[in-house]
Design a protein around this motif. Structure first.
Motif, PDB file in Angstrom:
ATOM      1  N   SER A  95       0.869  -1.193   0.000  1.00  0.00           N
ATOM      2  CA  SER A  95       0.000   0.000   0.000  1.00  0.00           C
ATOM      3  C   SER A  95       0.896   1.231   0.000  1.00  0.00           C
ATOM      4  O   SER A  95       2.107   1.131   0.254  1.00  0.00           O
ATOM      5  CB  SER A  95      -0.910   0.019   1.236  1.00  0.00           C
ATOM      6  OG  SER A  95      -0.155   0.287   2.400  1.00  0.00           O
ATOM      7  N   GLY A  96       0.288   2.384  -0.239  1.00  0.00           N
ATOM      8  CA  GLY A  96       1.040   3.630  -0.169  1.00  0.00           C
ATOM      9  C   GLY A  96       1.535   3.891   1.243  1.00  0.00           C
ATOM     10  O   GLY A  96       2.669   4.338   1.445  1.00  0.00           O
ATOM     11  N   VAL A  97       0.696   3.605   2.221  1.00  0.00           N
ATOM     12  CA  VAL A  97       1.104   3.817   3.618  1.00  0.00           C
ATOM     13  C   VAL A  97       2.296   2.923   3.968  1.00  0.00           C
ATOM     14  O   VAL A  97       3.227   3.356   4.654  1.00  0.00           O
ATOM     15  CB  VAL A  97      -0.091   3.586   4.577  1.00  0.00           C
ATOM     16  CG1 VAL A  97       0.381   3.401   6.007  1.00  0.00           C
ATOM     17  CG2 VAL A  97      -1.056   4.767   4.493  1.00  0.00           C
ATOM     18  N   TYR A 121      -0.607  13.984   4.347  1.00  0.00           N
ATOM     19  CA  TYR A 121      -1.670  12.972   4.378  1.00  0.00           C
ATOM     20  C   TYR A 121      -1.826  12.496   5.824  1.00  0.00           C
ATOM     21  O   TYR A 121      -0.825  12.212   6.503  1.00  0.00           O
ATOM     22  CB  TYR A 121      -1.215  11.839   3.458  1.00  0.00           C
ATOM     23  CG  TYR A 121      -2.123  10.672   3.307  1.00  0.00           C
ATOM     24  CD1 TYR A 121      -3.415  10.807   2.817  1.00  0.00           C
ATOM     25  CD2 TYR A 121      -1.670   9.392   3.621  1.00  0.00           C
ATOM     26  CE1 TYR A 121      -4.239   9.697   2.655  1.00  0.00           C
ATOM     27  CE2 TYR A 121      -2.477   8.281   3.446  1.00  0.00           C
ATOM     28  CZ  TYR A 121      -3.763   8.445   2.967  1.00  0.00           C
ATOM     29  OH  TYR A 121      -4.561   7.345   2.809  1.00  0.00           O
ATOM     30  N   GLU A 164       4.989  16.899   0.933  1.00  0.00           N
ATOM     31  CA  GLU A 164       3.892  16.454   0.083  1.00  0.00           C
ATOM     32  C   GLU A 164       3.446  17.681  -0.710  1.00  0.00           C
ATOM     33  O   GLU A 164       3.294  18.758  -0.138  1.00  0.00           O
ATOM     34  CB  GLU A 164       2.752  15.949   0.965  1.00  0.00           C
ATOM     35  CG  GLU A 164       1.745  15.128   0.224  1.00  0.00           C
ATOM     36  CD  GLU A 164       0.699  14.548   1.171  1.00  0.00           C
ATOM     37  OE1 GLU A 164       1.053  14.074   2.269  1.00  0.00           O
ATOM     38  OE2 GLU A 164      -0.478  14.597   0.789  1.00  0.00           O
ATOM     39  N   ASP A 193       6.061  12.829  -1.002  1.00  0.00           N
ATOM     40  CA  ASP A 193       4.882  12.049  -1.393  1.00  0.00           C
ATOM     41  C   ASP A 193       4.381  12.667  -2.698  1.00  0.00           C
ATOM     42  O   ASP A 193       3.839  13.769  -2.715  1.00  0.00           O
ATOM     43  CB  ASP A 193       3.813  12.120  -0.298  1.00  0.00           C
ATOM     44  CG  ASP A 193       2.598  11.241  -0.615  1.00  0.00           C
ATOM     45  OD1 ASP A 193       2.306  11.042  -1.808  1.00  0.00           O
ATOM     46  OD2 ASP A 193       1.940  10.784   0.334  1.00  0.00           O
ATOM     47  N   SER A 215       1.315   6.427  -3.730  1.00  0.00           N
ATOM     48  CA  SER A 215       0.279   5.425  -3.573  1.00  0.00           C
ATOM     49  C   SER A 215      -0.146   5.024  -4.978  1.00  0.00           C
ATOM     50  O   SER A 215      -0.802   5.800  -5.675  1.00  0.00           O
ATOM     51  CB  SER A 215      -0.908   6.003  -2.799  1.00  0.00           C
ATOM     52  OG  SER A 215      -2.010   5.114  -2.928  1.00  0.00           O
ATOM     53  N   THR A 217      -2.205   2.903  -5.586  1.00  0.00           N
ATOM     54  CA  THR A 217      -3.649   2.695  -5.446  1.00  0.00           C
ATOM     55  C   THR A 217      -4.432   3.736  -6.241  1.00  0.00           C
ATOM     56  O   THR A 217      -5.523   3.467  -6.724  1.00  0.00           O
ATOM     57  CB  THR A 217      -4.021   2.844  -3.948  1.00  0.00           C
ATOM     58  OG1 THR A 217      -3.146   2.019  -3.183  1.00  0.00           O
ATOM     59  CG2 THR A 217      -5.457   2.464  -3.672  1.00  0.00           C
ATOM     60  N   LYS A 218      -3.881   4.928  -6.359  1.00  0.00           N
ATOM     61  CA  LYS A 218      -4.602   6.052  -6.949  1.00  0.00           C
ATOM     62  C   LYS A 218      -4.485   6.029  -8.480  1.00  0.00           C
ATOM     63  O   LYS A 218      -5.158   5.264  -9.113  1.00  0.00           O
ATOM     64  CB  LYS A 218      -4.088   7.361  -6.340  1.00  0.00           C
ATOM     65  CG  LYS A 218      -3.997   7.328  -4.792  1.00  0.00           C
ATOM     66  CD  LYS A 218      -5.352   7.258  -4.128  1.00  0.00           C
ATOM     67  CE  LYS A 218      -5.316   6.885  -2.647  1.00  0.00           C
ATOM     68  NZ  LYS A 218      -4.445   7.685  -1.802  1.00  0.00           N
ATOM     69  N   MET A 227      -4.595  -2.102  -4.261  1.00  0.00           N
ATOM     70  CA  MET A 227      -3.823  -1.297  -3.301  1.00  0.00           C
ATOM     71  C   MET A 227      -2.342  -1.592  -3.537  1.00  0.00           C
ATOM     72  O   MET A 227      -1.944  -2.752  -3.604  1.00  0.00           O
ATOM     73  CB  MET A 227      -4.148  -1.685  -1.848  1.00  0.00           C
ATOM     74  CG  MET A 227      -5.596  -1.661  -1.451  1.00  0.00           C
ATOM     75  SD  MET A 227      -6.274  -0.090  -0.891  1.00  0.00           S
ATOM     76  CE  MET A 227      -5.051   0.606   0.165  1.00  0.00           C
ATOM     77  N   TRP A 347      -8.927   8.086  -4.470  1.00  0.00           N
ATOM     78  CA  TRP A 347      -9.104   8.986  -5.613  1.00  0.00           C
ATOM     79  C   TRP A 347      -8.242   8.463  -6.755  1.00  0.00           C
ATOM     80  O   TRP A 347      -7.536   7.478  -6.602  1.00  0.00           O
ATOM     81  CB  TRP A 347      -8.725  10.423  -5.241  1.00  0.00           C
ATOM     82  CG  TRP A 347      -7.415  10.627  -4.510  1.00  0.00           C
ATOM     83  CD1 TRP A 347      -7.188  10.456  -3.166  1.00  0.00           C
ATOM     84  CD2 TRP A 347      -6.152  11.024  -5.062  1.00  0.00           C
ATOM     85  NE1 TRP A 347      -5.893  10.739  -2.862  1.00  0.00           N
ATOM     86  CE2 TRP A 347      -5.234  11.104  -4.003  1.00  0.00           C
ATOM     87  CE3 TRP A 347      -5.737  11.353  -6.352  1.00  0.00           C
ATOM     88  CZ2 TRP A 347      -3.890  11.461  -4.196  1.00  0.00           C
ATOM     89  CZ3 TRP A 347      -4.405  11.716  -6.541  1.00  0.00           C
ATOM     90  CH2 TRP A 347      -3.502  11.765  -5.461  1.00  0.00           C
TER      91      TRP A 347
HETATM   92  C1  LIG Z   1      -3.976   7.533  -0.460  1.00  0.00           C
HETATM   93  C2  LIG Z   1      -2.729   8.231  -0.187  1.00  0.00           C
HETATM   94  C3  LIG Z   1      -1.668   7.578   0.438  1.00  0.00           C
HETATM   95  C4  LIG Z   1      -1.768   6.178   0.976  1.00  0.00           C
HETATM   96  O1  LIG Z   1      -1.932   5.222  -0.003  1.00  0.00           O
HETATM   97  P1  LIG Z   1      -2.670   3.820   0.268  1.00  0.00           P
HETATM   98  O2  LIG Z   1      -2.341   3.083  -0.984  1.00  0.00           O
HETATM   99  O3  LIG Z   1      -4.115   4.132   0.435  1.00  0.00           O
HETATM  100  O4  LIG Z   1      -2.064   3.209   1.483  1.00  0.00           O
HETATM  101  C5  LIG Z   1      -0.496   8.286   0.630  1.00  0.00           C
HETATM  102  N1  LIG Z   1      -0.383   9.560   0.252  1.00  0.00           N
HETATM  103  C6  LIG Z   1      -1.388  10.228  -0.341  1.00  0.00           C
HETATM  104  C7  LIG Z   1      -1.181  11.647  -0.742  1.00  0.00           C
HETATM  105  C8  LIG Z   1      -2.597   9.597  -0.568  1.00  0.00           C
HETATM  106  O5  LIG Z   1      -3.608  10.266  -1.109  1.00  0.00           O
END
Ligand SMILES: *Cc1c(COP(=O)(O)O)cnc(C)c1O
Length: 406
Positions: A95-97, A121, A164, A193, A215, A217-218, A227, A347
């Protein structure tokens, strides 16, 4: 196929990156396929005992063991590395986190200090204030727009700056090249970030950062069905992140890596469309009496626009606005009246989303960007998808009517 064409423009690299012939063809046979297959594997086989005894380099691109990934994951990591000029490599995370957590943990020791942007974030902030603090790291938030005050925040133990840009929710655009330069002069590692812009919109390492995290994921996934996260870095930071990731046993599945690669190939086009739609919608919102401020760096006259125009080569569909005169129930009426915007976190997918937010309890130094009319103090964040923007505007107009009709 890729190999040495780094001078191609970013949108072309997005199509070419990571496409090595050895991952898309059979040894000794002519021809091949476009995408690397999904290599599902825990065990990687050695040819014989000598081969095993000699071991293999523990690097991407060599069969070793499933926890180190296989060709599907390597193709994705390679593609992300090629998108960031100057990068040593990319580590993938579930995941991004996870990418942010592992990166910060790799770069910080007990007694070190981390400077973290005040508009980070929220889970990044929680990670810093929670886990890292418990591990003995000192945490100091900084105002990303106070460039003059920034150098004086560094002490003997400051090791990492976490940035960020634009900031989560409130969308401030800080001077990343200047902050990164100061961090380097002070002997600290800078981490950005870069989820909002991606390397298409902001070349983080070329602008002086040591690490960019995203991330996936986005926008890279782009379809709200996976993810994943990444950390792309120069040396020596990359080596430390990679080692930490291996200590913690971080892996991503080849199935998800394959989906992310598929998303990557159409990402430039999706971002272009999202950006154009977001700009049209932001312009429309800025003329509405229900809105006191539009926080969209791509919008001329909006906070951060000049800095965005100076440093960025693209935008995306994510931006915020502030309701002029509303309470929580009016905001809820507005959101609930929307048809085309789903209510949900995340998003960067093909579909539009909306979430309410209130930065006051999250930010410590400054809730809103300076110089805006903070109106009701109630924020709304939009992620603009691939729908026709005229339909999205009509939906918003109808929801404003419902908000006013209480
Ligand atoms: C969603 C997001 C993350 C975390 O990503 P995940 O894949 O949801 O864990 C980190 N930084 C930003 C700016 C985000 O919007």
């Amino acid at each position: 196929m890729s190999g040495g064409e780094k001078e191609h423009k970013p949108a072309t690299r997005m199509v070419e990156a990571g496409r090595k012939r050895e991952w898309t063809s059979m040894p000794g046979k002519p021809g091949g396929v476009v995408n690397p297959p999904v290599w599902r594997a825990s065990t990687h086989l050695y040819d014989n005992s000598t081969d095993h005894a000699e071991g293999r380099p523990n690097e991407d691109g060599h069969f070793y063991y499933g926890r180190r990934g296989g060709p599907t994951q390597w193709a994705l990591a390679d593609a992300l590395t090629e998108m960031e000029p100057g990068a040593q490599g990319t580590q993938l995370f579930p995941s991004g986190v996870a990418a942010i957590a592992c990166t910060l943990q790799a770069l910080l020791r007990p007694g070190d200090e981390l400077l973290v942007t005040d508009n980070a974030y929220e889970p990044t902030r929680n990670l810093a204030m929670g886990m890292l603090k418990r591990q003995g790291v000192d945490i100091r938030p900084f105002d990303p727009l106070d460039l003059d005050g920034f150098p004086s925040l560094f002490g003997d133990t400051t090791r990492v700056v976490m940035m960020e840009c634009p900031g989560s929710l409130t969308m401030e655009v800080c001077d990343v090249p200047a902050l990164a330069r100061i961090a380097r002069e002070k002997g600290a590692v800078s981490v950005l970030d870069n989820t909002w812009a991606s390397p298409l919109g902001f070349a983080g390492l070329a602008h002086g950062c040591d690490v960019t995290v995203m991330s996936l994921t986005k926008h890279v996934g782009g379809h709200s069905d996976l993810m994943m996260g990444s950390a792309t870095a120069t040396n020596p930071a990359f080596g430390r992140i990679r080692r930490q990731s291996q200590f913690l046993g971080q892996v991503v599945s080849p199935d998800d890596a394959s989906l992310a690669l598929r998303g990557l190939r159409s990402m430039a086009l999706r971002l272009e469309r999202e950006t154009a739609s977001a700009l049209a919608i932001a312009e429309w919102l800025s003329a509405r009496s229900e809105v006191s401020a539009v926080l969209c760096p791509m919008l001329p006259g909006a906070p951060g626009h000049a800095m965005w125009q100076r440093d960025f080569t693209g935008g995306c569909g994510l931006f915020s606005f502030v309701l002029a005169d509303a309470d929580n129930s009016a905001r809820a009426r507005f959101i609930d009246a929307l048809d085309l915007f789903g209510i949900g976190y995340s998003w960067g997918g093909f579909e539009s989303l909306i979430t309410p937010f209130d930065p006051a309890p999250i930010h410590q130094l400054r809730a809103w960007p300076p110089g805006i009319d903070t109106g009701s103090g109630l924020g709304v964040r939009l992620s603009i998808g691939l729908e026709d923007p005229a339909d999205l505007i009509a939906d918003l107009e109808h929801a404003f009517a419902a908000m006013g009709a209480a």
